[in-house]
Design a protein around this motif. Structure first.
Motif, PDB file in Angstrom:
ATOM      1  N   ARG A   1     -87.991 -26.663  34.309  1.00 41.30           N
ATOM      2  CA  ARG A   1     -86.604 -25.768  34.087  1.00 41.30           C
ATOM      3  C   ARG A   1     -85.674 -26.480  33.359  1.00 41.30           C
ATOM      4  O   ARG A   1     -85.654 -27.560  33.743  1.00 41.30           O
TER       5      ARG A   1
ATOM      6  N   THR B   1     -81.773 -26.492  31.723  1.00 41.08           N
ATOM      7  CA  THR B   1     -80.654 -25.512  31.789  1.00 41.08           C
ATOM      8  C   THR B   1     -80.204 -25.138  30.492  1.00 41.08           C
ATOM      9  O   THR B   1     -79.727 -23.883  30.484  1.00 41.08           O
TER      10      THR B   1
ATOM     11  N   ASP C   1     -82.112 -22.004  30.040  1.00 44.81           N
ATOM     12  CA  ASP C   1     -81.726 -20.825  30.776  1.00 44.81           C
ATOM     13  C   ASP C   1     -80.786 -20.272  30.072  1.00 44.81           C
ATOM     14  O   ASP C   1     -80.243 -19.152  30.003  1.00 44.81           O
TER      15      ASP C   1
ATOM     16  N   ALA D   1     -79.610 -23.393  38.927  1.00 40.87           N
ATOM     17  CA  ALA D   1     -80.973 -24.021  38.958  1.00 40.87           C
ATOM     18  C   ALA D   1     -80.905 -24.774  40.360  1.00 40.87           C
ATOM     19  O   ALA D   1     -81.907 -25.037  40.746  1.00 40.87           O
TER      20      ALA D   1
ATOM     21  N   HIS E   1     -84.154 -23.691  42.177  1.00 40.84           N
ATOM     22  CA  HIS E   1     -85.504 -24.147  41.613  1.00 40.84           C
ATOM     23  C   HIS E   1     -85.921 -25.335  42.570  1.00 40.84           C
ATOM     24  O   HIS E   1     -85.196 -26.209  42.805  1.00 40.84           O
TER      25      HIS E   1
END
Length: 170
Positions: A35, A37, A40, A72, A76
């Protein structure tokens, strides 16, 4: 929500350090999700980060970034890469406490070479080398302060960096 949902590792560092590339390699090796950010924020707003800077300004982007990082960190379980400036906010520094954070350190020459003249990096427009030096000088102490590990990426492939992080993680 489970109390112990947390990323396996959080990568921080300046533009050109290799955060996104190394994060993807780590996630693949560990069999977890990756992931980022910045991604995102772009997904949530439907707007590229460079356009957010131009349209709404850096302060607006940084506020979105604080929220994206907090979200996150709380949900996550894989490898998390933060945007280069995310750690400059007090809220994010506090949120990172207790997490495994790896600072991907990169020297000026290599960072400038990797970033090039990318218009997708709004804080580096103009004289890239000069802007990168100022950015590295101002951010390095904060990267070091939030990190549990510091790894130099200069002269190393993303695979070599990922392998060192895997060794650190045990």
């Amino acid at each position: 929500m489970t109390a112990d949902v947390r990323p396996v590792v959080v990568l921080v560092g300046p533009p050109g350090a290799g955060k996104s590339t190394v994060a993807a390699l780590l996630a693949e090796s560990l069999g977890v999700e990756v992931r980022d950010t910045d991604t995102d924020i772009e997904t949530a707003t439907g707007t590229p980060i460079a356009d957010l800077f131009v349209t709404h300004g850096e302060a607006h982007f940084r506020a979105l970034e604080v929220d994206a990082v907090a979200t996150a960190l709380g949900e996550h379980r894989g490898v998390l890469a933060l945007g280069g400036g995310a750690v400059m906010r007090d809220e994010t520094q506090a949120a990172l406490r207790g997490h495994t954070v790896v600072f991907l350190d990169v020297g000026l020459a290599e960072a400038a070479s990797r970033v090039g003249l990318s218009s997708a990096r709004p804080l580096l427009l103009g004289n890239v080398r000069s802007q990168m030096k100022a950015l590295l000088d101002s951010r390095r102490p904060t990267y070091e302060a939030v990190a549990t590990h510091v790894i130099s990426t200069d002269g190393r492939t993303p695979t070599e960096v990922a392998e060192e992080i895997l060794t650190l993680l045990g």
